[in-house]
Design a protein around this motif. Structure first.
Motif, short mmCIF file in Angstrom:
data_model
loop_
_atom_site.label_atom_id
_atom_site.label_comp_id
_atom_site.label_asym_id
_atom_site.label_seq_id
_atom_site.Cartn_x
_atom_site.Cartn_y
_atom_site.Cartn_z
N ASP A 159 0.81 -1.22 0.00
CA ASP A 159 0.00 0.00 0.00
C ASP A 159 0.85 1.28 0.00
OD1 ASP A 159 -2.25 1.43 -0.25
OD2 ASP A 159 -2.97 1.16 1.79
N TYR A 546 -9.96 2.26 3.58
CA TYR A 546 -9.71 2.54 5.00
C TYR A 546 -11.02 2.50 5.78
CZ TYR A 546 -11.36 7.19 3.67
OH TYR A 546 -12.10 8.23 3.20
N THR A 571 -7.97 4.56 9.58
CA THR A 571 -7.01 3.46 9.68
C THR A 571 -6.98 2.77 8.32
OG1 THR A 571 -7.65 3.18 11.97
CG2 THR A 571 -6.34 1.44 10.99
N TYR A 572 -5.87 2.87 7.63
CA TYR A 572 -5.75 2.23 6.33
C TYR A 572 -5.53 0.74 6.52
CZ TYR A 572 -5.91 6.66 4.02
OH TYR A 572 -6.35 7.85 3.53
N GLN A 573 -6.24 -0.06 5.71
CA GLN A 573 -6.35 -1.48 6.02
C GLN A 573 -5.05 -2.25 5.87
OE1 GLN A 573 -9.64 -2.28 3.55
NE2 GLN A 573 -11.06 -1.33 4.98
N GLN A 575 -1.57 -0.97 5.85
CA GLN A 575 -0.46 -0.59 6.71
C GLN A 575 -0.89 -0.41 8.16
OE1 GLN A 575 1.90 2.58 5.05
NE2 GLN A 575 2.55 1.26 3.38
N ARG A 576 -2.17 -0.40 8.41
CA ARG A 576 -2.74 -0.25 9.76
C ARG A 576 -2.30 1.04 10.44
NH1 ARG A 576 -6.74 -3.20 9.26
NH2 ARG A 576 -7.14 -2.89 11.47
N ASN A 577 -1.91 2.03 9.67
CA ASN A 577 -1.49 3.28 10.27
C ASN A 577 -2.67 4.20 10.49
OD1 ASN A 577 1.14 2.64 10.36
ND2 ASN A 577 1.78 3.93 8.65
N PRO A 578 -2.80 4.78 11.66
CA PRO A 578 -3.83 5.79 11.83
C PRO A 578 -3.43 7.09 11.15
CG PRO A 578 -2.62 5.50 13.88
CD PRO A 578 -2.00 4.59 12.88
N GLU B 125 5.22 2.82 10.71
CA GLU B 125 5.29 2.01 11.92
C GLU B 125 6.61 1.26 12.05
OE1 GLU B 125 2.63 -1.77 10.33
OE2 GLU B 125 1.96 -0.48 11.96
#
Lengths: 660, 144
Positions: A159, A546, A571-573, A575-578, B125
């Motif tokens: 992503d 997201y 929250t992008y699905q 990379q899970r980054n907020p 992250e």
């Protein structure tokens, strides 16, 4: 197959660039017609091959070819199409390819538009750009090819960095690069003129429109970056003095100095050697910017890559470009004869002061940006230089610059009388000061010397610009005189007004912004600068790639709702980054800005940032006016060289006597 | 002296004066705005000065984040050797979480607590601030 085609075209482009960088140069030296003529076909074939490579990468992005490592790292099957296209320049490799494409594009444009320039000069300019391109293509092919394959092939991509999934940031890099790379044109003109030993008014005239266009793009690029940071970083700031921002701001400052000194060189034949030096500096700083941003030595959101081999290559390339061009300058410049400045009270003298201020500002920013790197390299400890440093050196250096700028529209070339200037300017300054004092009193909640100062400067630039146009066109038929005024004069006027708008924006925003970080439960109220923010709670929403929690805030004034703001925490699905997406109600006089912090007490209440930002739009509006001014000036009719003078020597190009 | 020489002299003089003023300003401003970076170990062993703005970086210890009144929060940073408690009032950045490497800017109080004015966590992250990375590596090297 397609990625391999991309690699092959890159190699072919490199070969074209080598031909473009050598034969025309030798041809110009030996007066060999056919060798000089190679410049044209080499430049165009280079553009075609780089364009083909770029198209290959784009096609691979669109077809989700995750066997290509770069695409697997920066793309995903769920990514919207616009971000598949902009994903090409999301990382180090692709953005270098974009850089090379833009360089080839500028080369093509120079080739196309300079049929009136003597062949020898043209060959040298194209050749110098070919040499720069050779360096970049070598860099891409040797250290950072975007076409490297990987096995096993992942089923899904990693992503695109969620921060980059924003329309503002999608177009920010290409525009910025158009500016950065555009400075290679005045650079090439400067080197060519030094090689030929012929620095004259014609040289300045050829470089001026290119410099203006590059500078315009850089202005827009920086403004877009700032606007994006305001929207996306979620803390409502518009400039952070981040090293990466400084990296783009330094070439802009030098470019600004160059735009002005080119005008003086063209009109009056003064500062020739200095102007060339500025052209060399502007491009060198653009390269330094690339080095700083792309080498990964900075702690920054932009530093995606961290590969020492790349850093070393760029460092060698940078020292070659800077070393060789400064060497050539040291060798050739002493023979350059400039016309003397006749009087300290003249437009050229004031432009000189402007240049000194701009260069000193650049030097202080360079110091603050490189100081931590130097300290670290010498093992003297890890430090950071904070924004207060930059603010405390920047403001005292640029405030006199803005004051000086007001004189630009009325002062004459060659020699002016100080009495005449004072007679025109003193009343304007007084009126500006009165408005500067009254505006905050009537419009703003409290007294602030910053606001008075900023508004005074802003009104001053506006009023002097208007008076400048008025006095220039008085006497005789005003409409005819307005029509006959060259567009470069209007460009200057607009850009200077833009500086004023910008100054007012900064002053009022920094003086009267109200910022609060609060904990709110649904139903809670917060009063900020006369606006009542009511938190109505948070709902879940689903975007294309997201999930988001969307806060709903109703803003009331005098009991009536004025706006409904919907900031999101996405929250992008993959990379899970907020990601924080601010809720902004934009207005010419004020922005209401809300962003979601974190859920507290298991989601019963939320941390919220509530900001009231008066006049912040004026910052980008000012930048836009500056850019439009640059564009208008660049399109001045005088720069469109008639083809009739094609075969004449540059010395015979007559300089029209109209003003800037 | 020829006019050309004189003009050059004036120009050089102007540049020298301009640069002197600017360098003076810059050094003055630099002296007040340089923030040194320290690791938790350096805070504990007393290398770091108290009551000056400094930067402290480390990893957020799991389970150490505690909410207080309003937006007050405390957490513990470690370089895997020593730990320092950090107090902060305000909204934490998106990527602030347990195990994440972060950098804070603020002052050390007399009790050895770090009062942060700014908390910085970058947007990736897998990202570890270079300063924190170096500090961690140093501790690892000593441990071996």
């Amino acid at each position: 197959m397609i990625p391999e085609l991309g690699t092959f075209s890159l190699i072919l482009a490199l070969l074209c660039a080598i031909v473009q960088g050598t034969f025309p140069l030798l041809g110009a030296h030996r007066n060999h017609y056919h060798w000089m003529n190679l410049a044209r076909s080499a430049a165009w074939s280079q553009l075609v091959f780089v364009g083909l490579a770029y198209a290959c990468l784009t096609v691979s992005f669109l077809s989700h070819d995750f066997s290509v490592r770069y695409i697997a790292l920066n793309s995903n099957t769920q990514l919207p199409v616009i971000y598949l296209i902009s994903g090409v320049w999301a990382g180090h490799e692709g953005s270098l390819l974009l850089w090379a494409l833009i360089l080839a594009g500028w080369t093509g444009a120079v080739e196309r538009c300079s049929s009136a320039i003597p062949q020898e000069m043209r060959a040298r300019v194209i050749a110098v750009m070919g040499l720069v391109s050779t360096g970049f293509l070598l860099f891409i092919i040797m250290t950072s090819s975007p076409f490297v394959r990987q096995f096993p092939i992942p089923l899904e991509g990693n992503d695109l960095n969620p921060l980059l999934q924003d329309p503002g940031l999608a177009i920010h890099p290409p525009i910025l690069y158009l500016g950065y790379v555009g400075f290679s044109v005045p650079f090439a003109f400067g080197i060519a003129a030094l090689l030929a030993g012929r620095l004259d008014g014609a040289w300045a005239r050829w470089s001026r429109p290119w410099t203006l266009f590059a500078w315009t793009f850089l202005t827009i690029g920086i403004a877009l970056g700032s606007w994006w940071a305001y929207n996306e970083l979620g803390w409502g700031g518009w400039w952070f003095w981040d090293p990466v921002e400084n990296a783009s701001f330094m070439p802009w400052l030098v470019g600004t100095a160059l735009v002005h000194s080119l005008a003086a060189t063209e009109k009056r034949g003064v500062f020739k050697a200095w102007t060339v030096l500025l052209a060399l500096f502007a491009f060198s700083l653009s390269l330094l910017g690339t080095f700083l941003v792309r080498s990964g030595i900075l702690t920054s959101v932009h530093a995606f890559a961290n590969d020492p081999a790349r850093g070393v290559f760029i460092l060698i390339f940078l020292s070659l470009v800077v070393g060789l061009s400064l060497g050539l300058y040291a060798w050739r410049a002493p023979s350059v004869r400039s016309t003397l400045v006749t009087s300290p009270i003249s437009r050229e003298s004031f432009i000189l002061i402007n240049n000194i201020l701009l260069m000193v500002t650049t030097a202080t920013i360079l110091l603050g940006t490189l100081y931590p790197l130097v300290m670290d390299a010498l093992g003297l400890g890890k430090i950071s230089v904070g924004a207060p440093y930059f603010n405390s050196v920047f403001v005292p250096l640029t405030a006199p610059l803005v004051l000086l700028l007001g004189t630009a529209s009325v002062i004459r070339w060659k020699q002016d009388r100080i009495k005449r200037l004072l007679w025109i300017l003193t009343p304007i300054l007084l009126i500006s000061f009165v408005i500067g004092v009254l505006w905050p009193v009537f419009n703003m909640p409290h007294y602030s010397s910053v606001a008075i100062f900023g508004v005074t400067l802003g009104v001053w630039t506006f009023a002097t610009a208007v008076v400048g146009v008025w006095s220039r066109t008085s006497g005789g038929n005003r409409w005819r005189r307005l029509r006959n005024t060259p567009s470069s004069f209007y460009g200057m006027t607009l850009a200077h007004i833009g500086v004023g708008v910008f100054a007012i924006g900064i002053a009022l925003t920094s003086a009267f912004s109200v910022e609060k970080q609060v904990r709110m439960a649904p139903g809670d109220h917060q009063l900020i600068g006369g606006y009542d923010f009511r938190f109505d709670g948070v709902i879940d929403v689903r975007g294309p790639n997201y999930l988001a929690q969307r806060g709903v805030i109703t803003v009331l004034k005098d009991g009536l709702p004025v706006s409904r703001l919907e900031p999101e925490k996405r929250t992008y699905q993959i990379q899970r980054n907020p990601m924080t997406e601010a809720g902004i109600e934009a207005g010419l006089m004020r922005d209401l800005y809300v962003s979601l912090g974190e859920p507290l007490d298991d989601g019963r209440s939320w941390g919220l940032r509530l900001y009231l930002k008066p006049f912040i739009r004026w910052i980008w509006l000012g930048a836009l006016l500056i850019a439009i001014g640059g564009l208008i000036a660049g399109f001045d009719r005088r720069y469109r060289l008639p083809s009739g003078i094609r075969n004449r020597s540059p010395g015979t190009v007559t300089t029209p006597s109209v003003g800037m | 002296m020829t006019p050309r020489r004189r003009q050059r002299l004036v120009l050089v003089g102007l540049i020298v004066v301009g640069c002197t003023i600017a360098i003076g300003l810059a050094l003055l401003a630099l002296r007040e705005n340089i923030n040194l970076f320290f690791s938790p170990s350096q805070i504990v062993d007393g290398t770091a000065p108290s009551n000056t703005t400094i930067r402290l970086g480390g990893m957020v210890v799991a389970g150490s984040i505690q909410r207080g009144e309003n937006l007050g929060v405390t957490f513990v940073l470690t370089d895997l050797a020593e730990q320092v408690t950090v107090a902060y009032e305000g909204i934490l950045p998106d990527l602030f979480r347990e195990g994440q490497g972060i950098v804070t800017q603020g002052k050390l109080d007399s009790t050895g607590r770090f009062l942060a004015e700014q908390v910085l966590a970058k947007h990736d992250e897998t990202y570890m601030p270079p300063e924190v990375n170096d500090a961690l590596r140093k501790v690892m090297a000593v441990g071996q």
